[in-house]
Design an enzyme around this catalytic site. Structure first.
Site, short mmCIF file in Angstrom:
data_model
loop_
_atom_site.label_atom_id
_atom_site.label_comp_id
_atom_site.label_asym_id
_atom_site.label_seq_id
_atom_site.Cartn_x
_atom_site.Cartn_y
_atom_site.Cartn_z
N ASP A 47 2.77 0.33 9.23
CA ASP A 47 2.73 -0.56 8.41
C ASP A 47 3.75 -0.76 7.36
O ASP A 47 4.29 -1.97 7.20
CB ASP A 47 1.18 -0.80 7.86
CG ASP A 47 0.35 -1.12 8.93
OD1 ASP A 47 0.54 -0.99 10.01
OD2 ASP A 47 -0.78 -1.05 8.67
N ARG A 49 -4.72 2.90 -7.74
CA ARG A 49 -3.63 1.91 -7.75
C ARG A 49 -3.04 1.57 -9.06
O ARG A 49 -1.54 1.26 -9.12
CB ARG A 49 -4.61 0.77 -7.27
CG ARG A 49 -4.95 0.79 -6.02
CD ARG A 49 -4.46 1.81 -4.98
NE ARG A 49 -4.89 1.53 -3.73
CZ ARG A 49 -4.53 2.43 -2.67
NH1 ARG A 49 -3.84 3.55 -3.02
NH2 ARG A 49 -4.63 2.43 -1.50
N ASP A 66 -7.42 -3.99 -2.79
CA ASP A 66 -6.32 -3.16 -3.43
C ASP A 66 -5.09 -4.28 -3.87
O ASP A 66 -4.38 -3.99 -4.75
CB ASP A 66 -5.76 -2.38 -2.39
CG ASP A 66 -6.32 -0.96 -2.40
OD1 ASP A 66 -6.73 -0.79 -3.44
OD2 ASP A 66 -6.20 -0.17 -1.38
N SER A 108 -9.35 3.36 9.63
CA SER A 108 -8.36 3.50 8.67
C SER A 108 -8.53 4.47 7.56
O SER A 108 -9.75 4.36 7.14
CB SER A 108 -7.75 2.14 7.95
OG SER A 108 -8.73 1.76 7.45
#
Length: 410
Positions: free
Chosen positions: A16, A98, A127, A181
């Protein structure tokens, strides 16, 4: 927004973000800088360097950094001082990573003269919010590019077609849809999607990566002692370790006993509910031990106030407000409460459970002389409780008298 000339991309080296890298080059015609963070996800990062070079990135524009110590010391540990749990269960493993990634994105942008940063978060998740709120807090003028909100590559098929058209290597197992995922760092693993999307179905055991099935864990319990200084863990079984080393050690111990599994349907900040499978073996041990030490070193008033503040603090982290003034205000109060949270907690691990079974500290508020059922040698006068109860009962008695008087008139 004017087209950026240079963009710093949060780059994993996976399919990705490799597609995003090429898309940035073709869509904006811009120079791309890649940033790959080692947060303890357990993967080799050099392949990310080779992949970036293969896609035409100048070696000087490839940043690969080991942030494990900073991650645990400056982000995980402050959060654990608060005993933070989102919706009462989630130890915030993805959420807390993050802001650190965003911090480095913005710093690298300043170092390289980039005018934008980019991330690979989708438009459905949390996110995107966390990355961007952190980036704007640290640099109000930074441009943020979120390809998933801009491009027309809306399916796995279109992504693969784009990759093939642009000579982006595709791992063989990526040609079929992945069963789920995964996001991972030193604190936890998070698995979502596909086989996990029906919350009525039990997650298959192959989803779990860091913990053995509790039923397959050792048949004998194991004891582990975690030492604390001012609210932060500093040792395991008497051995002093750095923050990242300590969490790594606890992950190994907890994972062996199947500790730290969580199957959660949570309320995302963007509004929908999602089902995730989380593994936080070391964090689960850390939380239990920290609360054990606080039980004997924190005053009741401070402890109860912390528990009142915690849900708000956890929600701020979950929603991406790590760099907000309200989180910093709460952190200051929490950190002040940890001044005497120093000592050792002993945990008993057995088939998925981690229980504090002993705790001791030179700063302990526990007084055996006051609580003993034996002769306390005058440490506590039980007759004092009579006045205490009368004063606390006064308003209740007055309320009762009024109720009886008025209802009697009716």
């Amino acid at each position: 927004m004017s087209s950026p000339k240079k963009v710093v991309l949060a780059y994993s080296g996976g399919l990705d973000t490799s597609i995003i890298l090429k898309w940035l080059q073709t869509e904006y015609g811009c120079e791309v800088v890649t940033f790959t963070a080692d947060l303890g996800q357990g993967e080799e990062l050099e392949p990310a360097r080779r992949k970036a070079e293969l896609l035409g990135i100048n070696p000087e524009n490839i940043f690969i950094e080991d942030l494990r110590e900073e991650f645990v010391r400056d982000f995980v540990f402050p959060m654990f001082r608060a005993n933070a749990l989102y919706e009462g269960l989630y130890l915030l493993g993805t959420s807390i990573a993050r802001p650190l990634i965003s911090k480095r994105l913005v710093e690298i942008a300043a170092e390289t003269g980039a005018d934008a940063v980019a991330h690979g978060a989708t438009g459905k998740g949390n996110d995107q919010v966390r990355f961007e709120l952190s980036a704007y807090a640290l640099n109000p003028d930074i441009k943020v590019i979120a390809p998933w909100r801009e491009w027309d590559l809306t399916s796995r098929t279109k992504l693969l077609e784009f990759a093939e058209a642009n000579q982006i290597p595709i791992a063989k197992d990526k040609r079929g849809e992945a069963p789920f995922s995964v996001d991972a760092n030193l604190l936890h693993t998070s698995s979502e999607g596909k086989v996990l999307e029906n919350p009525a179905e039990e997650a298959p055991d192959y989803v779990y990566q860091r913990t053995v099935h509790p039923e397959d864990a050792p048949n004998e319990p194991e004891y582990v002692e975690i030492g604390f200084e001012q609210g932060d863990a500093v040792s395991v079984n008497g051995e002093r370790l750095s923050p990242a080393q300590l969490l790594t050690r606890l992950n190994e111990i907890g994972g062996k006993h199947g500790c730290g599994r969580l199957d959660l349907v949570e309320g995302r900040f963007v509004g929908m509910k999602s089902r995730g499978i989380y593994e936080t073996p070391g964090g689960t041990l850390l939380m239990e031990a920290h609360r054990g030490i606080e039980q004997i070193t924190l005053d009741r008033g401070a402890a109860h106030l912390k528990d009142e503040l915690m849900p708000r603090y956890a929600e701020l982290i979950y929603n991406g407000f790590w760099f907000s003034p309200e989180r910093e205000m709460l952190q200051a109060a929490i950190d002040l409460s940890q001044r005497y949270v120093t000592g050792t907690a002993r945990l008993k691990l057995y088939k998925g459970s981690a229980r504090c079974v002993g705790r001791w500290s030179d700063a302990s508020l526990y007084s055996e002389a006051h609580v003993t059922f034996e002769d306390d040698a005058g440490a506590y006068d039980q007759q004092d409780a009579s006045g205490f109860i009368k004063l606390n009962a006064l308003r209740l008695r007055l309320l009762g008298q009024r109720k009886r008087r008025l209802e009697g008139q009716g």
